[in-house]
Design an enzyme around this catalytic site. Sequence first.
Site, short mmCIF file in Angstrom:
data_model
loop_
_atom_site.label_atom_id
_atom_site.label_comp_id
_atom_site.label_asym_id
_atom_site.label_seq_id
_atom_site.Cartn_x
_atom_site.Cartn_y
_atom_site.Cartn_z
CB CYS A 1 0.71 -3.93 5.52
SG CYS A 1 -0.74 -4.81 5.71
CG HIS B 1 -0.39 0.04 2.48
ND1 HIS B 1 -0.02 1.28 3.07
CD2 HIS B 1 0.09 -0.84 3.32
CE1 HIS B 1 0.55 1.16 4.25
NE2 HIS B 1 0.67 -0.19 4.44
#
Length: 503
Positions: free
Chosen positions: A440, A421
């Site tokens: 992440c 992301h």
Amino acid sequence: MLHGILLPALALAAWPAQAAAQPAPAADVQRTSVAAEIRSSAGGKLRDFYAPRGYWPLWIERGRVGPQADALIALIEGADADGLKPKDYGARELKALAKDADASGDPRLLARADIALSRAFAALAGDMRKPSRKVKVRYLDPEVEPKDEEPKEILRAAAVAPSFVDYVRSIGWMSPIYVKLREARADFAQRWGGLPQVPVPADVKLRPGMKAGAAALRRRLGLASGTAYDKALVARVKAFQGDHGLKPDGVAGAATIAALNRGDDHYDRLIALNMERARLLPGPQVRHVVVDAASARLWYFSKGAQDGTMKVVVGAKESQTPMMAGMVRYATLNPYWNVPSDLVERKLAPRMLNGASLTKLRYEALSDWSANARKLDPAAVDWRAVADGRTELRVRQLPGGDNAMGKVKFMFPNDLGIYLHDTPSRDLLAKPARQFSNGCVRLEDAQRLGRWFFGKPLKPASDKPEQHVPLPQPVPVYLTYLTAVPLEDGVRFLPDVYGRDGV
């Protein structure tokens, strides 16, 4: 690619008509004879490769065994670098057969050589691609699960390479990361292997000009005996530091002495372990993304080359980015950020107890983790119970400039909630070590990666949250952990932040 595979077969089929118009070159006549011999001799799975190409030889050029055979034999002779046994692939027999075929020019011997070389190549390439049991990776999709490749697929990929000989020499079916580590291992052994494995005293910091302790340091680094910490020793210490991922200042401090005292075998085993991790990555012909959590870096590949690289922020030691592989299937524009429950408990709930406004902070409290969750009135939430860990609450951050997900996230569905992301937190990307996330992968340049995924800029159609855009073609992503990283002139050893090496 289909045309590239079928071209030799079409040429063979058309040859008699061409021959009626003009004499065929002798080399073409001979290759046609070799093809006829291959037709009568090739069997089993090799026949599945040769038949669609009209049994046209792969290794024979101008009536002789081509240079790609020498490249294959050299690769087989060095197969111990890949954890394989050279004798299993018959390098000596291949040499003898190629020599006899070249000397005689006999189509039958040339055909035997072509088939034998194809069999050895398919076996070697297939074995090099097999995953090691030493490395555990979670595979999320069947497309990325390791599988035994059929000889016809291995040989077809080689046959359509722009240069077959370069494909063999460069080990083009393996990840470039693997190939560079393989080369670095040999170079590292040449530079630092075979030196006296004597311990260097670890209770003193050795500096240029000192004498105490320099004798052991000189011996360990293969210099002439003596007690002087002179220019020659400074240069040798700097070279050692540079090749071991240390600051090359010429001072033998605690980290340098610890590296010296680990010994050559330690680093050879470490490179070998990282080769096993890199063995699981596809070759550059496969369009794919690699994220390395140890160096906090991302690479993306297609059409036989590396297309780009960028920094990333990955999981902290307490929230490690796992070793896993999956398929990036869609992008989400204007994403929400579902705040991890521990952060809601430790960070957000205390702020609410101190009078903060959930709405002004641009967060929403939700009834559950389902797709149809209801929005909750923040005033109705028992924030004391949340802060004490007695109640788990789902909270998400609204899209916007300060959203932790940035403007886009790239999804490869998994139950751990791991994805790639965008990020507004640019300061962390400037740090040399970038293990800070909850698992992440935060991207240095999400828009650039988006253009590579989609072939065009990614733009939301409106301000609507969570706009899902499917990729034209799903792309494999591999999350790995490389504590030995190949450089242009060697290898760099990185800290084992996650404690996974065990060597």
